[in-house]
Design an enzyme around this catalytic site. Structure first.
Site, PDB file in Angstrom:
ATOM      1  N   CYS A 158       0.834  -1.211   0.000  1.00 42.86           N
ATOM      2  CA  CYS A 158       0.000   0.000   0.000  1.00 42.86           C
ATOM      3  C   CYS A 158       0.865   1.256   0.000  1.00 42.86           C
ATOM      4  O   CYS A 158       1.442   1.622   1.028  1.00 42.86           O
ATOM      5  CB  CYS A 158      -0.912  -0.016   1.220  1.00 42.86           C
ATOM      6  SG  CYS A 158      -1.917   1.458   1.373  1.00 42.86           S
ATOM      7  N   CYS A 161      -0.411   4.054   2.333  1.00 48.53           N
ATOM      8  CA  CYS A 161      -0.171   3.832   3.764  1.00 48.53           C
ATOM      9  C   CYS A 161       1.291   4.074   4.120  1.00 48.53           C
ATOM     10  O   CYS A 161       1.598   4.642   5.162  1.00 48.53           O
ATOM     11  CB  CYS A 161      -0.493   2.400   4.166  1.00 48.53           C
ATOM     12  SG  CYS A 161      -1.957   1.739   3.423  1.00 48.53           S
ATOM     13  N   ASP A 162       2.203   3.621   3.276  1.00 48.64           N
ATOM     14  CA  ASP A 162       3.603   3.529   3.699  1.00 48.64           C
ATOM     15  C   ASP A 162       4.564   4.431   2.928  1.00 48.64           C
ATOM     16  O   ASP A 162       5.749   4.509   3.287  1.00 48.64           O
ATOM     17  CB  ASP A 162       4.084   2.067   3.565  1.00 48.64           C
ATOM     18  CG  ASP A 162       3.267   1.137   4.455  1.00 48.64           C
ATOM     19  OD1 ASP A 162       2.845   1.590   5.531  1.00 48.64           O
ATOM     20  OD2 ASP A 162       3.043  -0.016   4.062  1.00 48.64           O
TER      21      ASP A 162
END
Ligand code: NAP
Length: 331
Positions: A158, A161-162
């Site tokens: 992701c 997200c990261d």
């Protein structure tokens, strides 16, 4: 598609109540809270069916992790997946849908017909006169040494997200589809260089994304190549690459590996009950009926081709309308 018709009318008249065993009885349970599930919730709520959504552990599913959605009609400036999910949730709730968060279904009994018994991982049990399955799909894994070990330590599925953790770092993106390029382009905001490792010499992604990716000077392509191993010491430090045409193997330094190689449907809990195709996707007809009377499916759990928010919303609508019709026929 008529596996059972043993509908219990006395049970069907109950709604959101407890039966003699103290088991909560619902007219409609929606399993999953992505765009298909939240749309089915909106429609069944407006039809006064008082649906219960068992949301899973991540409200919104995959779409909630999407940084920006530019192709959902009605939002010309685009919006984040999280924003869209919140809007869909509050629209469904406005008409009375109940959304149970942080609870996932672990077991279903569709075999014995309606009312269907559903068990969740917080120990709750439900009976449902009808069920709409919208459990979506999960990102596929490479299944190579180091992948599991370094997940969260440099391996990610992701970008939204990261990505932030890879500021000014050189990273590898695996895959050649829309997801790989879309996420790769997003990651150019953070990373200093992105090597897209693809197993063929032509991308699967659509032309617009390809044009944007080829024009981005941070994006580099490593063709005909697979990742055989991910290595490091506490966090990712490199990947072993193998050229599938020449067989040449190379240890390649990188600090992150983002894997976007497709998805698998979240259908294991329905094994042996709902008919599935060779890839595990639940089979439905055009009206979203599964092989079990009273059980419907919508969204990525039954669609391996389009997989868009807009198509999931349409399928959730169809499933809700078919469900409503089916319940009315039982009375
Ligand atoms: P996908 O289209 O199935 O692409 C998966 C990519 O990963 C392919 O390039 C495939 O290679 C590669 N791959 C698969 N297994 C692999 C393995 N074991 N090792 C190495 N590479 C592997 O999946 P996706 O990109 O997640 O997209 C899924 C669907 O969502 C598509 O229909 C896509 O159009 C849609 N989508 C649309 C958007 C958008 O419209 N903006 C954004 C994201 C996704 P091959 O090409 O050789 O098979």
């Amino acid at each position: 598609m008529s596996e059972n018709l043993s509908f219990n009318l006395s049970a069907s008249s109950a709604n959101s109540g407890a039966n003699g065993d103290g088991i909560q009885h619902e007219k409609v349970i929606i399993i999953g809270s992505g765009p298909a599930g939240l749309t089915a919730a909106l429609y069944t709520a407006r039809a006064k069916l008082d649906p219960l959504v068992i949301a899973g552990h991540e409200l919104g599913g995959q779409v909630a992790l999407t940084h920006e959605i530019e192709n959902y009609p009605g939002f010309p400036e685009g919006l984040s997946g999280q924003e869209l999910v919140e809007l869909m949730k509050s629209q469904a709730e406005r008409f009375g849908a109940r959304i149970k968060l942080f609870s996932a279904v672990t077991e279903v009994n569709f075999r014995d017909g309606a009312p269907f018994r559903i068990t969740t991982d917080d120990g709750a049990e439900y009976l449902a006169d009808s069920v709409i399955v919208t459990t979506g799909a999960t990102p596929r894994h490479l299944n190579v040494p180091g992948e599991k070990e370094f997940t969260g330590q440099g391996v990610s599925y992701c970008g939204t997200c990261d990505g932030f953790f890879f500021r000014d770092k050189e990273i590898v993106v695996v895959g050649g589809g829309d997801s790989a390029l879309e996420e790769g382009l997003f990651l150019t905001r953070f990373a200093s260089k992105i090597d897209v490792v693809h197993r063929r010499d032509a991308l699967r992604a659509g032309q617009t994304l390809q044009d944007r990716a080829f024009a981005n000077e941070k994006m580099n392509f490593i063709w005909d190549t697979v990742v055989e191993e991910i290595s490091g010491d506490g966090s990712v430090e490199g990947v072993r690459l193998r050229n599938v045409k020449t067989g040449a193997v190379e240890d390649y330094a990188t600090e992150g590996v983002f894997i976007f190689i497709g998805h698998d449907p979240n259908s294991d809990i329905f094994d042996g009950q709902l008919e599935r195709d060779e890839f595990g996707y639940v089979i439905t007809d055009k009206e979203m009926h599964t092989n079990i009377e009273g059980v419907f499916a919508a969204g990525e759990i039954q669609d391996r081709i389009y997989r868009q928010v807009a198509t999931s919303v349409g399928q959730g609508t169809a499933a809700a309308m078919s469900c409503e019709r089916w319940l009315a026929e039982q009375e």
